[in-house]
Design a protein around this motif. Sequence first.
Motif, PDB file in Angstrom:
ATOM      1  N   LYS A  67       0.852  -1.188   0.000  1.00 40.31           N
ATOM      2  CA  LYS A  67       0.000   0.000   0.000  1.00 40.31           C
ATOM      3  C   LYS A  67       0.889   1.240   0.000  1.00 40.31           C
ATOM      4  O   LYS A  67       1.720   1.412  -0.867  1.00 40.31           O
ATOM      5  CB  LYS A  67      -0.963  -0.031   1.187  1.00 40.31           C
ATOM      6  CG  LYS A  67      -1.977  -1.167   1.103  1.00 40.31           C
ATOM      7  CD  LYS A  67      -2.972  -1.118   2.256  1.00 40.31           C
ATOM      8  CE  LYS A  67      -3.993  -2.243   2.135  1.00 40.31           C
ATOM      9  NZ  LYS A  67      -4.982  -2.238   3.223  1.00 40.31           N
ATOM     10  N   ASP A  68       0.769   2.100   1.006  1.00 42.71           N
ATOM     11  CA  ASP A  68       1.541   3.339   1.031  1.00 42.71           C
ATOM     12  C   ASP A  68       2.710   3.271   1.999  1.00 42.71           C
ATOM     13  O   ASP A  68       3.249   4.312   2.419  1.00 42.71           O
ATOM     14  CB  ASP A  68       0.632   4.516   1.428  1.00 42.71           C
ATOM     15  CG  ASP A  68      -0.454   4.775   0.395  1.00 42.71           C
ATOM     16  OD1 ASP A  68      -0.174   4.559  -0.804  1.00 42.71           O
ATOM     17  OD2 ASP A  68      -1.569   5.175   0.785  1.00 42.71           O
ATOM     18  N   ILE A  69       3.100   2.050   2.380  1.00 40.46           N
ATOM     19  CA  ILE A  69       4.156   1.882   3.383  1.00 40.46           C
ATOM     20  C   ILE A  69       5.350   1.147   2.784  1.00 40.46           C
ATOM     21  O   ILE A  69       5.184   0.151   2.078  1.00 40.46           O
ATOM     22  CB  ILE A  69       3.629   1.099   4.605  1.00 40.46           C
ATOM     23  CG1 ILE A  69       2.444   1.834   5.239  1.00 40.46           C
ATOM     24  CG2 ILE A  69       4.737   0.895   5.636  1.00 40.46           C
ATOM     25  CD1 ILE A  69       1.759   1.051   6.326  1.00 40.46           C
ATOM     26  N   THR A  70       6.535   1.648   3.066  1.00 40.05           N
ATOM     27  CA  THR A  70       7.763   0.950   2.711  1.00 40.05           C
ATOM     28  C   THR A  70       8.278   0.212   3.946  1.00 40.05           C
ATOM     29  O   THR A  70       8.469   0.825   5.008  1.00 40.05           O
ATOM     30  CB  THR A  70       8.846   1.929   2.224  1.00 40.05           C
ATOM     31  OG1 THR A  70       8.402   2.549   1.019  1.00 40.05           O
ATOM     32  CG2 THR A  70      10.164   1.205   1.961  1.00 40.05           C
ATOM     33  N   TYR A  71       8.459  -1.093   3.822  1.00 38.56           N
ATOM     34  CA  TYR A  71       8.986  -1.916   4.909  1.00 38.56           C
ATOM     35  C   TYR A  71      10.468  -2.188   4.639  1.00 38.56           C
ATOM     36  O   TYR A  71      10.892  -2.359   3.498  1.00 38.56           O
ATOM     37  CB  TYR A  71       8.243  -3.242   4.999  1.00 38.56           C
ATOM     38  CG  TYR A  71       6.804  -3.117   5.423  1.00 38.56           C
ATOM     39  CD1 TYR A  71       6.435  -3.369   6.743  1.00 38.56           C
ATOM     40  CD2 TYR A  71       5.815  -2.762   4.514  1.00 38.56           C
ATOM     41  CE1 TYR A  71       5.107  -3.260   7.138  1.00 38.56           C
ATOM     42  CE2 TYR A  71       4.487  -2.647   4.902  1.00 38.56           C
ATOM     43  CZ  TYR A  71       4.139  -2.898   6.216  1.00 38.56           C
ATOM     44  OH  TYR A  71       2.827  -2.779   6.609  1.00 38.56           O
ATOM     45  N   MET A  72      11.227  -2.251   5.707  1.00 36.72           N
ATOM     46  CA  MET A  72      12.646  -2.516   5.579  1.00 36.72           C
ATOM     47  C   MET A  72      13.108  -3.338   6.781  1.00 36.72           C
ATOM     48  O   MET A  72      12.630  -3.129   7.906  1.00 36.72           O
ATOM     49  CB  MET A  72      13.418  -1.191   5.533  1.00 36.72           C
ATOM     50  CG  MET A  72      14.903  -1.297   5.253  1.00 36.72           C
ATOM     51  SD  MET A  72      15.705   0.346   5.257  1.00 36.72           S
ATOM     52  CE  MET A  72      14.886   1.102   3.838  1.00 36.72           C
ATOM     53  N   GLU A  73      13.985  -4.295   6.545  1.00 39.87           N
ATOM     54  CA  GLU A  73      14.575  -5.057   7.639  1.00 39.87           C
ATOM     55  C   GLU A  73      16.087  -5.025   7.510  1.00 39.87           C
ATOM     56  O   GLU A  73      16.636  -5.003   6.393  1.00 39.87           O
ATOM     57  CB  GLU A  73      14.068  -6.495   7.634  1.00 39.87           C
ATOM     58  CG  GLU A  73      12.593  -6.601   8.015  1.00 39.87           C
ATOM     59  CD  GLU A  73      12.102  -8.038   8.139  1.00 39.87           C
ATOM     60  OE1 GLU A  73      12.869  -8.964   7.781  1.00 39.87           O
ATOM     61  OE2 GLU A  73      10.946  -8.219   8.588  1.00 39.87           O
ATOM     62  N   GLY A  74      16.757  -5.003   8.657  1.00 37.05           N
ATOM     63  CA  GLY A  74      18.206  -4.933   8.640  1.00 37.05           C
ATOM     64  C   GLY A  74      18.806  -5.456   9.928  1.00 37.05           C
ATOM     65  O   GLY A  74      18.097  -5.891  10.838  1.00 37.05           O
ATOM     66  N   ASN A  75      20.116  -5.387  10.006  1.00 34.08           N
ATOM     67  CA  ASN A  75      20.826  -5.815  11.212  1.00 34.08           C
ATOM     68  C   ASN A  75      22.198  -5.174  11.271  1.00 34.08           C
ATOM     69  O   ASN A  75      22.708  -4.639  10.276  1.00 34.08           O
ATOM     70  CB  ASN A  75      20.926  -7.345  11.265  1.00 34.08           C
ATOM     71  CG  ASN A  75      21.747  -7.907  10.127  1.00 34.08           C
ATOM     72  OD1 ASN A  75      22.972  -7.750  10.079  1.00 34.08           O
ATOM     73  ND2 ASN A  75      21.078  -8.565   9.178  1.00 34.08           N
ATOM     74  N   PHE A  76      22.799  -5.229  12.427  1.00 31.28           N
ATOM     75  CA  PHE A  76      24.161  -4.740  12.640  1.00 31.28           C
ATOM     76  C   PHE A  76      24.673  -5.357  13.945  1.00 31.28           C
ATOM     77  O   PHE A  76      23.895  -5.858  14.763  1.00 31.28           O
ATOM     78  CB  PHE A  76      24.208  -3.209  12.715  1.00 31.28           C
ATOM     79  CG  PHE A  76      23.341  -2.615  13.801  1.00 31.28           C
ATOM     80  CD1 PHE A  76      23.846  -2.356  15.072  1.00 31.28           C
ATOM     81  CD2 PHE A  76      22.008  -2.310  13.553  1.00 31.28           C
ATOM     82  CE1 PHE A  76      23.050  -1.813  16.066  1.00 31.28           C
ATOM     83  CE2 PHE A  76      21.192  -1.773  14.545  1.00 31.28           C
ATOM     84  CZ  PHE A  76      21.721  -1.527  15.809  1.00 31.28           C
TER      85      PHE A  76
END
Length: 315
Positions: A67-76
Amino acid sequence: MSTKNHVDHIFRRSLLLSKLFTKSWGAPKTLERLLYFRQNFIGQGRINELIENKKPIMVITKEWNRKDITYMEGNFISPLFEWCPQLFPAGVEKCYWRGLFPHSSKKRNGLVIHLAGTGDHTFFRREYGFANDLLKEGYSAILIENPYYGTRKPKQQFSSSLLNVSDLFVMGAAIIGECNFILRWAKESGHWPLGISGVSMAASNVHDPIALVPCLSWTTAAPVYTEGALSDAIQWKNLGKELSSKHFRDAISQIKDCDWLEQLQDKESFDRQTEDSKRFMWILMEEFTNLNKYPVPFEPSLVKAVIAEEVCSFT
């Protein structure tokens, strides 16, 4: 059972399926390193010096739109691990997070880091309970997976039941470093203003004016673990046995700038009927969780605490 105790028991059962701190207080060397770190770095507002000396690498593993949302996953890798890897059991050192951002950068009004509460092992509760409504107002969210929870849970640990008392302090110190690194990354990525919800200590080392919303927190965790909702879940017998051993006390006495055993002997500071293990727990919680041990947030007027004014009865 009083209303207060009734709520305490329901709260405890909803969080824990087994006992807390079943193994030990933590290795004296671990407690020594944590004390040094608290006194000389996070207690002085210097966590960012460690981040600058060996800046973690942010890794984005996944990105998608819905929809109108950008999802992002990450790590460090946690900044605390970079400084002292001996504090971390295998698998705890890597911080995983999920971000939710309005797709259009023009509709982004700010970003909030939502930290997990006790027993929150997934992103689901925070995403649907906090992030989604704020997204409608244009506020992005980053959800961090706490150390010792979810995929960061040590193999020997069952659910939320930390094995050692020191694990709780490693968790807190690690979160402070992780939040500061994510806030720096978010600011460099164009997100502003910034905020944190959930844990008040995390904002103590931030050198920017950020919003802070601690929820149902207090100035110290000492009463919770010695008198409150979690105290009955603690293995006091095992901890008391370890505390009474000469080997453990000798090791604690060798810690530099540490007066814990002296405080333990000061019976007038505690109820005379309170056993040594509960007194020692109070001392450690005061040492590592009392907000007076940490810097005041950069802009105190941006702190909005959510508190409970009444105790509700569950009948």
